[in-house]
Design a protein around this motif. Sequence first.
Motif, PDB file in Angstrom:
ATOM      1  N   GLU A 126      -4.543  -0.539   5.100  1.00  0.00           N
ATOM      2  CA  GLU A 126      -5.550   0.488   4.803  1.00  0.00           C
ATOM      3  C   GLU A 126      -4.927   1.701   4.143  1.00  0.00           C
ATOM      4  O   GLU A 126      -5.522   2.313   3.250  1.00  0.00           O
ATOM      5  CB  GLU A 126      -6.265   0.885   6.093  1.00  0.00           C
ATOM      6  CG  GLU A 126      -7.203  -0.197   6.635  1.00  0.00           C
ATOM      7  CD  GLU A 126      -7.810   0.180   7.979  1.00  0.00           C
ATOM      8  OE1 GLU A 126      -7.359   1.199   8.578  1.00  0.00           O
ATOM      9  OE2 GLU A 126      -8.728  -0.516   8.435  1.00  0.00           O
ATOM     10  N   ALA A 127      -3.715   2.060   4.561  1.00  0.00           N
ATOM     11  CA  ALA A 127      -3.022   3.199   3.942  1.00  0.00           C
ATOM     12  C   ALA A 127      -2.738   2.927   2.463  1.00  0.00           C
ATOM     13  O   ALA A 127      -2.834   3.828   1.619  1.00  0.00           O
ATOM     14  CB  ALA A 127      -1.725   3.486   4.682  1.00  0.00           C
ATOM     15  N   ARG A 128      -2.414   1.706   2.130  1.00  0.00           N
ATOM     16  CA  ARG A 128      -2.138   1.364   0.724  1.00  0.00           C
ATOM     17  C   ARG A 128      -3.417   1.285  -0.088  1.00  0.00           C
ATOM     18  O   ARG A 128      -3.418   1.618  -1.273  1.00  0.00           O
ATOM     19  CB  ARG A 128      -1.365   0.037   0.662  1.00  0.00           C
ATOM     20  CG  ARG A 128       0.101   0.226   1.048  1.00  0.00           C
ATOM     21  CD  ARG A 128       0.805  -1.070   1.324  1.00  0.00           C
ATOM     22  NE  ARG A 128       2.263  -0.888   1.463  1.00  0.00           N
ATOM     23  CZ  ARG A 128       2.847  -0.418   2.548  1.00  0.00           C
ATOM     24  NH1 ARG A 128       2.121  -0.119   3.599  1.00  0.00           N
ATOM     25  NH2 ARG A 128       4.149  -0.265   2.596  1.00  0.00           N
ATOM     26  N   ILE A 129      -4.508   0.837   0.540  1.00  0.00           N
ATOM     27  CA  ILE A 129      -5.793   0.810  -0.159  1.00  0.00           C
ATOM     28  C   ILE A 129      -6.270   2.235  -0.429  1.00  0.00           C
ATOM     29  O   ILE A 129      -6.718   2.564  -1.532  1.00  0.00           O
ATOM     30  CB  ILE A 129      -6.841   0.036   0.658  1.00  0.00           C
ATOM     31  CG1 ILE A 129      -6.445  -1.443   0.771  1.00  0.00           C
ATOM     32  CG2 ILE A 129      -8.215   0.163   0.030  1.00  0.00           C
ATOM     33  CD1 ILE A 129      -7.338  -2.243   1.688  1.00  0.00           C
ATOM     34  N   ASP A 130      -6.174   3.108   0.576  1.00  0.00           N
ATOM     35  CA  ASP A 130      -6.616   4.499   0.429  1.00  0.00           C
ATOM     36  C   ASP A 130      -5.728   5.270  -0.532  1.00  0.00           C
ATOM     37  O   ASP A 130      -6.167   6.249  -1.150  1.00  0.00           O
ATOM     38  CB  ASP A 130      -6.597   5.194   1.793  1.00  0.00           C
ATOM     39  CG  ASP A 130      -7.625   4.595   2.749  1.00  0.00           C
ATOM     40  OD1 ASP A 130      -8.570   3.939   2.276  1.00  0.00           O
ATOM     41  OD2 ASP A 130      -7.463   4.775   3.977  1.00  0.00           O
ATOM     42  N   GLY A 131      -4.495   4.833  -0.693  1.00  0.00           N
ATOM     43  CA  GLY A 131      -3.555   5.542  -1.564  1.00  0.00           C
ATOM     44  C   GLY A 131      -3.795   5.310  -3.034  1.00  0.00           C
ATOM     45  O   GLY A 131      -3.203   5.978  -3.900  1.00  0.00           O
ATOM     46  N   LYS A 132      -4.621   4.328  -3.373  1.00  0.00           N
ATOM     47  CA  LYS A 132      -4.895   4.041  -4.785  1.00  0.00           C
ATOM     48  C   LYS A 132      -5.854   5.042  -5.369  1.00  0.00           C
ATOM     49  O   LYS A 132      -6.779   5.472  -4.718  1.00  0.00           O
ATOM     50  CB  LYS A 132      -5.454   2.623  -4.919  1.00  0.00           C
ATOM     51  CG  LYS A 132      -4.377   1.561  -4.711  1.00  0.00           C
ATOM     52  CD  LYS A 132      -4.906   0.190  -5.123  1.00  0.00           C
ATOM     53  CE  LYS A 132      -3.810  -0.840  -5.052  1.00  0.00           C
ATOM     54  NZ  LYS A 132      -4.275  -2.177  -5.490  1.00  0.00           N
ATOM     55  N   GLU A 161     -10.126  -6.732   2.171  1.00  0.00           N
ATOM     56  CA  GLU A 161     -11.497  -6.414   2.537  1.00  0.00           C
ATOM     57  C   GLU A 161     -12.452  -7.559   2.224  1.00  0.00           C
ATOM     58  O   GLU A 161     -13.619  -7.526   2.625  1.00  0.00           O
ATOM     59  CB  GLU A 161     -11.941  -5.141   1.820  1.00  0.00           C
ATOM     60  CG  GLU A 161     -11.096  -3.925   2.215  1.00  0.00           C
ATOM     61  CD  GLU A 161     -11.481  -2.675   1.446  1.00  0.00           C
ATOM     62  OE1 GLU A 161     -11.988  -2.834   0.318  1.00  0.00           O
ATOM     63  OE2 GLU A 161     -11.290  -1.565   1.979  1.00  0.00           O
ATOM     64  N   ARG A 210      -2.947  -3.785   9.983  1.00  0.00           N
ATOM     65  CA  ARG A 210      -4.171  -3.329   9.316  1.00  0.00           C
ATOM     66  C   ARG A 210      -4.042  -1.875   8.880  1.00  0.00           C
ATOM     67  O   ARG A 210      -4.488  -1.498   7.783  1.00  0.00           O
ATOM     68  CB  ARG A 210      -5.369  -3.492  10.257  1.00  0.00           C
ATOM     69  CG  ARG A 210      -6.710  -3.165   9.570  1.00  0.00           C
ATOM     70  CD  ARG A 210      -7.869  -3.427  10.484  1.00  0.00           C
ATOM     71  NE  ARG A 210      -7.864  -2.507  11.634  1.00  0.00           N
ATOM     72  CZ  ARG A 210      -8.773  -2.547  12.610  1.00  0.00           C
ATOM     73  NH1 ARG A 210      -9.717  -3.479  12.597  1.00  0.00           N
ATOM     74  NH2 ARG A 210      -8.713  -1.698  13.606  1.00  0.00           N
ATOM     75  N   LYS A 211      -3.414  -1.037   9.702  1.00  0.00           N
ATOM     76  CA  LYS A 211      -3.226   0.363   9.336  1.00  0.00           C
ATOM     77  C   LYS A 211      -2.339   0.493   8.092  1.00  0.00           C
ATOM     78  O   LYS A 211      -2.597   1.328   7.210  1.00  0.00           O
ATOM     79  CB  LYS A 211      -2.605   1.125  10.505  1.00  0.00           C
ATOM     80  CG  LYS A 211      -3.549   1.350  11.673  1.00  0.00           C
ATOM     81  CD  LYS A 211      -4.730   2.213  11.261  1.00  0.00           C
ATOM     82  CE  LYS A 211      -5.650   2.512  12.427  1.00  0.00           C
ATOM     83  NZ  LYS A 211      -6.839   3.304  11.998  1.00  0.00           N
ATOM     84  N   GLY A 257      -6.608  -4.601  -1.855  1.00  0.00           N
ATOM     85  CA  GLY A 257      -8.056  -4.596  -1.691  1.00  0.00           C
ATOM     86  C   GLY A 257      -8.600  -5.958  -1.317  1.00  0.00           C
ATOM     87  O   GLY A 257      -9.705  -6.064  -0.771  1.00  0.00           O
TER      88      GLY A 257
END
Length: 281
Positions: A275-281, A218, A271-272, A215
């Motif tokens: 973002e995938a790891r951020i969205d996975g939380k 961001e 970046r993708k 995170g």
Amino acid sequence: YLLFSGIQIFGLFLGKMQLPEGYTYAQYAREGFFQLLAVSILNLILVLVCLSFFRESKVLKVIMTIMSLCTFIMIASSVMRMIIYIRYYYLTFLRIFVLWMLAVLFVMFIGVLINIYRESFPLFRYGVVIVTVLYLALSFSHPDYIIARVNIANAPGADGTGWEESVAQDYGDDFFAGPFFRGAEYNDYSYLSDLSADAAPAIIPYMESLGYDFGAYELENPTDIMSEDTQAQWWGSYQPKGFGYYYLNHNKKRLEQTSLRTFNISRYMMRKQIEARIDGK
């Protein structure tokens, strides 16, 4: 030349890559490499001059052939010295570039050797093609990824064990870790933090295993998430807990400066992944 080549064969190749007494690995590799490279380039110039300005002679051809063959031995000796260096100090871009340059010199001398016996051989065009092809191969090989993959494979994991032992079993046996490397565990995190986005497929899984908070990407400056104590420890001893935020920070800045003309696929893919790891939380 023959005497020198004999010394190289018996002293280095048959000496099982052992370090001469009174040398460090860095001294041995650097000193010998630059000397051998200088002589190899000098040989190339001498042979080309002889081919261009002296009349054809069997004796001259024999002498140039011996010089060329001895140059192959010098190139091999330089490669061995650089491999010894890498075994103890791991990979950097400069060390990869050195090996690439030796490969170029090796292939160039193959053309020179052919040209000694075939005057019609298009040596100049051969050289242009070889340098172009090898340059493209280096450009598309993602050297920063290779550097990160090799070095991280020999870095400690989150629990203090080797990275391959603690995390990478999901990826299968790793070719890059094992008995080849003889130095201490890799710990130059300052160098890792400055690699390009090409290294992200190796660095981001390693950061994930170390418990990084993605995170932070961001934030305007991802290093702001670090406490003052962590920053002090990072600058003082280059521990793994801080390098990733600096890596995210400078690659994020590079991505923000991207235009249509300077679009970079590796930065976009990085970046993708984040973002995938951020969205996975």
